[in-house]
Every structure is written in C-alpha cells, then in structure tokens.
Motif scaffolding. Structure first.
Motif, PDB file in Angstrom:
ATOM      1  N   ASN A  24       0.944  -1.234  -0.082  1.00 42.81           N
ATOM      2  CA  ASN A  24       0.059  -0.015   0.050  1.00 42.81           C
ATOM      3  C   ASN A  24       0.889   1.392   0.018  1.00 42.81           C
ATOM      4  OD1 ASN A  24      -1.905  -1.972   1.854  1.00 42.81           O
ATOM      5  ND2 ASN A  24      -2.810  -1.342   0.212  1.00 42.81           N
ATOM      6  N   LEU A  25       1.985   1.117  -0.383  1.00 34.93           N
ATOM      7  CA  LEU A  25       2.893   2.412  -0.545  1.00 34.93           C
ATOM      8  C   LEU A  25       3.672   2.198  -1.917  1.00 34.93           C
ATOM      9  CD1 LEU A  25       4.973   2.246   2.886  1.00 34.93           C
ATOM     10  CD2 LEU A  25       2.881   3.473   2.448  1.00 34.93           C
ATOM     11  N   LEU A  26       3.740   3.279  -2.699  1.00 39.02           N
ATOM     12  CA  LEU A  26       4.285   3.149  -3.985  1.00 39.02           C
ATOM     13  C   LEU A  26       5.719   2.948  -4.058  1.00 39.02           C
ATOM     14  CD1 LEU A  26       3.143   3.362  -6.976  1.00 39.02           C
ATOM     15  CD2 LEU A  26       3.583   5.858  -6.713  1.00 39.02           C
ATOM     16  N   PRO A  27       6.039   1.985  -4.752  1.00 39.82           N
ATOM     17  CA  PRO A  27       7.634   1.677  -4.790  1.00 39.82           C
ATOM     18  C   PRO A  27       8.270   2.583  -5.811  1.00 39.82           C
ATOM     19  CG  PRO A  27       6.591   0.062  -5.745  1.00 39.82           C
ATOM     20  CD  PRO A  27       5.415   0.790  -5.200  1.00 39.82           C
ATOM     21  N   LEU A  28       9.427   2.815  -5.383  1.00 38.95           N
ATOM     22  CA  LEU A  28      10.398   3.694  -6.422  1.00 38.95           C
ATOM     23  C   LEU A  28      11.029   2.443  -7.166  1.00 38.95           C
ATOM     24  CD1 LEU A  28      11.745   6.120  -7.594  1.00 38.95           C
ATOM     25  CD2 LEU A  28      13.275   5.850  -5.614  1.00 38.95           C
ATOM     26  N   LEU A  29      10.838   2.260  -8.505  1.00 33.87           N
ATOM     27  CA  LEU A  29      11.602   1.089  -9.276  1.00 33.87           C
ATOM     28  C   LEU A  29      13.136   1.550  -9.384  1.00 33.87           C
ATOM     29  CD1 LEU A  29       8.387   0.140 -11.559  1.00 33.87           C
ATOM     30  CD2 LEU A  29       9.096  -0.730  -9.536  1.00 33.87           C
ATOM     31  N   ASP A  30      13.171   2.759  -9.973  1.00 29.80           N
ATOM     32  CA  ASP A  30      14.492   2.841 -10.293  1.00 29.80           C
ATOM     33  C   ASP A  30      14.660   4.671 -10.372  1.00 29.80           C
ATOM     34  OD1 ASP A  30      17.133   2.778 -11.262  1.00 29.80           O
ATOM     35  OD2 ASP A  30      16.557   1.996 -13.271  1.00 29.80           O
ATOM     36  N   HIS A  31      15.909   4.948 -10.516  1.00 30.39           N
ATOM     37  CA  HIS A  31      15.976   6.436 -10.391  1.00 30.39           C
ATOM     38  C   HIS A  31      17.365   6.912 -11.103  1.00 30.39           C
ATOM     39  CE1 HIS A  31      18.312   5.347  -6.889  1.00 30.39           C
ATOM     40  NE2 HIS A  31      19.128   6.476  -7.342  1.00 30.39           N
ATOM     41  N   ALA A  32      17.369   8.172 -11.689  1.00 34.37           N
ATOM     42  CA  ALA A  32      18.624   8.443 -12.376  1.00 34.37           C
ATOM     43  C   ALA A  32      18.607  10.144 -11.963  1.00 34.37           C
ATOM     44  CB  ALA A  32      18.929   8.432 -13.554  1.00 34.37           C
ATOM     45  N   ILE A  33      19.852  10.613 -11.618  1.00 31.19           N
ATOM     46  CA  ILE A  33      20.271  12.029 -11.452  1.00 31.19           C
ATOM     47  C   ILE A  33      21.061  12.358 -12.616  1.00 31.19           C
ATOM     48  CG2 ILE A  33      20.797  13.935 -10.271  1.00 31.19           C
ATOM     49  CD1 ILE A  33      19.817  12.720  -7.806  1.00 31.19           C
ATOM     50  N   ILE A  34      20.991  13.224 -13.577  1.00 28.60           N
ATOM     51  CA  ILE A  34      21.944  13.303 -14.511  1.00 28.60           C
ATOM     52  C   ILE A  34      22.295  14.941 -14.682  1.00 28.60           C
ATOM     53  CG2 ILE A  34      21.119  11.376 -16.038  1.00 28.60           C
ATOM     54  CD1 ILE A  34      19.767  13.346 -17.750  1.00 28.60           C
ATOM     55  N   SER A  35      23.232  15.284 -15.222  1.00 25.01           N
ATOM     56  CA  SER A  35      23.905  16.755 -15.330  1.00 25.01           C
ATOM     57  C   SER A  35      23.440  17.256 -16.480  1.00 25.01           C
ATOM     58  CB  SER A  35      25.352  16.996 -14.971  1.00 25.01           C
ATOM     59  OG  SER A  35      25.588  16.283 -13.596  1.00 25.01           O
ATOM     60  N   VAL A  36      22.830  18.387 -16.594  1.00 23.23           N
ATOM     61  CA  VAL A  36      22.569  18.882 -18.035  1.00 23.23           C
ATOM     62  C   VAL A  36      23.646  20.007 -18.218  1.00 23.23           C
ATOM     63  CG1 VAL A  36      20.249  17.953 -18.040  1.00 23.23           C
ATOM     64  CG2 VAL A  36      20.626  20.259 -16.864  1.00 23.23           C
ATOM     65  N   LYS A  37      23.393  21.058 -19.477  1.00 21.96           N
ATOM     66  CA  LYS A  37      24.160  21.968 -19.963  1.00 21.96           C
ATOM     67  C   LYS A  37      24.451  23.010 -18.456  1.00 21.96           C
ATOM     68  CE  LYS A  37      20.545  24.616 -22.450  1.00 21.96           C
ATOM     69  NZ  LYS A  37      20.354  24.857 -23.681  1.00 21.96           N
ATOM     70  N   PRO A  38      25.560  23.658 -18.391  1.00 19.83           N
ATOM     71  CA  PRO A  38      25.573  24.510 -17.689  1.00 19.83           C
ATOM     72  C   PRO A  38      24.821  25.987 -17.757  1.00 19.83           C
ATOM     73  CG  PRO A  38      27.927  24.000 -18.611  1.00 19.83           C
ATOM     74  CD  PRO A  38      26.650  23.526 -19.364  1.00 19.83           C
ATOM     75  N   THR A  39      24.707  26.635 -16.661  1.00 16.01           N
ATOM     76  CA  THR A  39      23.705  27.865 -16.759  1.00 16.01           C
ATOM     77  C   THR A  39      24.699  29.110 -16.979  1.00 16.01           C
ATOM     78  OG1 THR A  39      24.162  28.346 -14.382  1.00 16.01           O
ATOM     79  CG2 THR A  39      22.281  27.104 -14.796  1.00 16.01           C
ATOM     80  N   GLN A  40      23.980  30.147 -17.204  1.00 13.49           N
ATOM     81  CA  GLN A  40      24.934  31.118 -17.794  1.00 13.49           C
ATOM     82  C   GLN A  40      25.951  31.632 -16.610  1.00 13.49           C
ATOM     83  OE1 GLN A  40      21.961  34.438 -18.361  1.00 13.49           O
ATOM     84  NE2 GLN A  40      21.977  33.921 -20.570  1.00 13.49           N
ATOM     85  N   GLU A  41      25.628  31.318 -15.232  1.00  8.36           N
ATOM     86  CA  GLU A  41      26.798  31.467 -14.402  1.00  8.36           C
ATOM     87  C   GLU A  41      27.802  30.617 -14.366  1.00  8.36           C
ATOM     88  OE1 GLU A  41      23.284  31.274 -13.756  1.00  8.36           O
ATOM     89  OE2 GLU A  41      23.302  33.510 -13.674  1.00  8.36           O
ATOM     90  N   GLY A  42      27.393  29.558 -15.133  1.00  8.91           N
ATOM     91  CA  GLY A  42      28.630  28.481 -15.074  1.00  8.91           C
ATOM     92  C   GLY A  42      28.452  27.250 -14.489  1.00  8.91           C
TER      93      GLY A  42
END
Length: 268
Positions: free
Chosen positions: A29-47
């Motif tokens: 009765n609790l929604l399971p987290l099956l998988d996850h990913a955290i990815i980097s994307v292009k830099p902001t103007q501040e670098g």
C-alpha cells in the motif's frame, strides 16, 4: 515517471532525500520507487551545472482518490460504506509500515491527491499511498521558539493546509511532535473519502472564515451525503482522530483495531 528539474544544491539534496526515504519502504500500500537517475545538464549562464532527476514508479491508470471523487461528484455518486472502510484500511496499513520503522517515519502529506486507486473486478479498490518527498523521521523535540517557527515554516511548504495538524500550524515552544501528525491527516482523508474534501475546507469559502482557526478548534461540519447516509459510527471515528491535542490522539495501531471492527460490522 516523475521528472524534477534541479537548479540548486538545496533542490538536489531534497531529491536525494526523497530517493533515500522511498527506498526504506516495502509495502503493497506504499508506491515503490522502481528506479531513479540524476543526470547533469548543460551549464547555466553563471557556469554552474543544472541537474534533472528521473524517478520511475509503477503505472496506475485509475488515477488518484481526488481524481475519482471529482468524477463521482459530477454524477452525485459516493463510495459505499464498505468501500470507504476498505480504502481507509489500506491507507492505515501503509502508514503502519512507515510508523513501525526505527526511527518511525511520518508521511507528512496524507491527502486524497496522494492516494492512488486501482479498481479490481469484484473487489474494493486497491489504495496506494504515494509521494514521499515530505516524509521525514516523525519524532522531533521542539525546545525553543525558533525551532517551533522553523517547524511551522517547513510544514507550510510541505503539508497541504486543509489536512495539516494543529501542532504544525501553531507549535508550542516546548513540544514533542510525533507521527500522530499523520493521524490527523488520516482523519481528514477518511472524511474526504466520504465527502470529497477536507472537513475544514468550508472555512476557505466563508466570509471572515479562517482555515487555521477551524483546524485548531477542530470545528467539523458534516455535509449531506449519500442516501442512506453514512453510519454515525464513521462520523465518530473521524472525530476521534481529529483531536486538537496530539497527546490524546490515537496511534495507528488503535486506528487499525477500530477500523477492523467497523469493517466486520458494516461490510456484511
């Protein structure tokens, strides 16, 4: 798939915490987290680099409890007493799992929008509690005014106002806050399974009304429901959970004991 755009370190830590907390739970009765990913994307103007987080969950096509009630209310339809109790019992089971961990965890945002329903032929709907972004260790010792204000500020950002416990609106400078904040939200959610809204949302529409005052004083109003109406025992059950003083509010084991008695009485 839940996608989160992360623009600073604070947001990154919040997502990492949600992933960590979600991994603690294993219950139907609790929604399971099956998988996850955290990815980097292009830099902001501040670098600096931004990130995107992707959290993968099972698909439930029947929507949330809130979605279902909106569709039902358009037809002036209500859940039966039996379905009300069975849906609620499943939410209790999920919360019992969270509250029984060491240390106990509170969900902190129990509400119809965070309850998924899946309809099963010949059975009551399967109810699954989701969204653990606000879940935290439940027990906190408040020992100063600044700590109390910090808790209130956190709650205003993470706990839906119509379902938020009184101690999260006006926390004393010396208080022991525990998982019974979830019991308050659970009582509000039982009311919402019956009537579609929190028992205190009426205060939002009243001239001069105050949601906080209605909650702190536990001023419940009972609308007209289905015909025949829900049993008075259900109203008493809601009222029992909505005790303004958390020290006299029941715990999840007490709730389960009583809901099982109601199920045996009204689900014949």
């Amino acid at each position: 798939m839940k996608k989160v755009l992360i623009q600073n370190n604070e947001q990154l830590e919040l997502v990492r915490e949600e992933i960590r907390v979600s991994s603690l739970f294993s219950h139907r009765n609790l929604l399971p987290l099956l998988d996850h990913a955290i990815i980097s994307v292009k830099p902001t103007q501040e670098g600096s680099w931004n990130h995107e987080a992707y959290l993968l969950f099972p698909v439930h096509l029947d929507g949330t409890l809130l979605d279902n009630f909106k569709a039902m209310s358009a037809k002036n339809d209500f859940f039966s007493t039996s379905d009300v109790l069975q849906i609620f019992r499943q939410l209790c089971a999920g919360l019992e799992h969270m509250h029984s961990l060491e240390p106990p965890y509170a969900h902190n945002d129990v509400k119809p929008g965070n309850v998924l329903l899946t309809y099963r032929k010949g059975e009551s709907p399967l109810a699954i509690l989701m969204d653990f972004g606000s879940a935290r260790p439940a027990r906190r010792q408040i020992r100063s005014r600044s700590e109390a204000l910090q808790l209130q500020e956190w709650a205003s950002e993470h706990c839906a106002a119509p379902f938020r416990a009184p101690e999260l609106w006006d926390c004393p400078s010396h208080a022991d806050v525990d998982e019974r904040t979830d019991i308050w939200a659970l009582g509000c959610t039982l009311y919402a399974i019956m009537y579609g809204v929190s028992p205190f949302e009426y205060a939002l529409g009243e001239s001069g009304g105050s949601l906080q005052l209605a909650i702190v004083n536990a001023q419940i109003k009972w609308p007209a429901g289905p015909k025949p109406q829900y049993p008075e025992a259900l109203h008493q059950f809601v009222t029992w959970m909505l005790q303004p003083q958390p020290s006299v509010r029941p715990r999840i084991d007490d709730i389960i004991f009583h809901v099982d008695k109601l199920i045996s009485k009204f689900s014949q």
